[in-house]
Design a protein around this motif. Structure first.
Motif, PDB file in Angstrom:
ATOM      1  N   ILE A 100      54.186  51.886  33.191  1.00 31.57           N
ATOM      2  CA  ILE A 100      54.081  52.603  34.559  1.00 31.57           C
ATOM      3  C   ILE A 100      54.990  53.582  34.826  1.00 31.57           C
ATOM      4  O   ILE A 100      55.937  53.678  34.410  1.00 31.57           O
ATOM      5  N   ASN A 110      55.017  55.743  40.591  1.00 32.29           N
ATOM      6  CA  ASN A 110      54.447  54.620  40.771  1.00 32.29           C
ATOM      7  C   ASN A 110      55.405  53.601  41.450  1.00 32.29           C
ATOM      8  O   ASN A 110      55.059  52.670  42.242  1.00 32.29           O
ATOM      9  N   ARG A 164      55.478  51.032  46.302  1.00 33.73           N
ATOM     10  CA  ARG A 164      54.592  50.070  46.728  1.00 33.73           C
ATOM     11  C   ARG A 164      54.514  49.889  48.117  1.00 33.73           C
ATOM     12  O   ARG A 164      55.587  50.011  48.973  1.00 33.73           O
ATOM     13  N   SER A 174      51.643  39.936  42.461  1.00 29.34           N
ATOM     14  CA  SER A 174      50.612  40.735  43.063  1.00 29.34           C
ATOM     15  C   SER A 174      49.328  40.815  41.877  1.00 29.34           C
ATOM     16  O   SER A 174      49.545  41.371  41.194  1.00 29.34           O
ATOM     17  N   GLY A 214      46.671  42.459  42.059  1.00 27.99           N
ATOM     18  CA  GLY A 214      46.141  43.689  42.099  1.00 27.99           C
ATOM     19  C   GLY A 214      46.930  44.603  41.162  1.00 27.99           C
ATOM     20  O   GLY A 214      46.354  45.249  40.421  1.00 27.99           O
ATOM     21  N   SER A 215      48.334  44.463  40.930  1.00 32.03           N
ATOM     22  CA  SER A 215      48.993  45.424  40.242  1.00 32.03           C
ATOM     23  C   SER A 215      49.449  44.546  39.148  1.00 32.03           C
ATOM     24  O   SER A 215      49.988  45.296  38.218  1.00 32.03           O
ATOM     25  N   GLU A 216      49.385  43.051  38.985  1.00 32.71           N
ATOM     26  CA  GLU A 216      49.718  42.162  38.029  1.00 32.71           C
ATOM     27  C   GLU A 216      51.409  42.314  37.682  1.00 32.71           C
ATOM     28  O   GLU A 216      51.635  42.586  36.515  1.00 32.71           O
ATOM     29  N   ILE A 217      52.093  42.539  39.038  1.00 32.93           N
ATOM     30  CA  ILE A 217      53.441  42.459  38.804  1.00 32.93           C
ATOM     31  C   ILE A 217      53.917  41.073  39.444  1.00 32.93           C
ATOM     32  O   ILE A 217      53.633  40.487  40.344  1.00 32.93           O
ATOM     33  N   TYR A 264      55.686  43.664  34.336  1.00 35.49           N
ATOM     34  CA  TYR A 264      54.632  44.341  34.615  1.00 35.49           C
ATOM     35  C   TYR A 264      53.468  43.938  33.654  1.00 35.49           C
ATOM     36  O   TYR A 264      53.688  43.498  32.381  1.00 35.49           O
ATOM     37  N   ASN A 265      52.162  44.141  34.069  1.00 32.80           N
ATOM     38  CA  ASN A 265      51.252  43.567  33.360  1.00 32.80           C
ATOM     39  C   ASN A 265      51.005  42.267  33.149  1.00 32.80           C
ATOM     40  O   ASN A 265      50.593  42.069  31.923  1.00 32.80           O
TER      41      ASN A 265
END
Length: 106
Positions: A26, A30, A34, A54, A56-59, A73-74
Motif C-alpha cells: 500500500i 494512501n 481514508r 472495510s 472495499g479496501s480489504e482493511i 491489509y489485503n
C-alpha cells in the motif's frame, strides 16, 4: 458498540519485514487519506476488544484490550467472516491473520 479512530502514516509491515506472498504494498500516501473512520464491533475475546472491516479496501482493523490498534491489509472478506464466526477469535486471529498480512499500528 461501535468505535472509531484516526490513522497513522507508518508503512505497512509484517513481523518478518516482508509482505506476505500475493500481498500488494500500500503506497504510504494512501494510508493517511481514508475518508471515513472505520466502525469496529466489540468482540468477546480476552486480548481483542473490537474488530472492523472495510470490504472495499480489504482493511481489517483490530483494537487490542491494551488500547493499541492495528490495521491488516489485503484481508479477503471471507477471512473477516471466518474471524467473526470463530469459536475463539483470538486463536483464529493468531493462526490466520497476525503474521499472514501486511500491517501497521494505527
Amino acid at each position: 458498540m461501535s468505535l472509531k479512530h484516526g490513522q497513522s502514516s507508518e508503512s505497512p509491515r509484517t513481523t518478518s519485514g516482508f509482505l506476505p506472498l500475493g500481498a500488494r504494498k500500500i503506497p504510504a500516501g494512501n494510508l493517511t487519506k481514508r475518508e471515513n473512520d472505520m466502525e469496529r464491533q466489540a468482540v468477546a475475546s480476552s486480548h481483542i476488544a473490537s474488530i472492523g472491516y472495510s470490504p472495499g479496501s480489504e482493511i481489517l482493523e483490530v483494537e487490542f484490550r491494551n488500547g493499541t490498534i492495528y490495521e491488516y491489509y489485503n484481508v479477503p472478506e471471507v477471512i473477516y467472516e471466518q474471524l467473526m464466526n470463530a469459536s475463539s477469535i483470538g486463536q483464529f486471529f493468531n493462526a490466520n491473520i497476525r503474521n499472514a498480512f501486511a500491517n501497521q499500528r494505527a
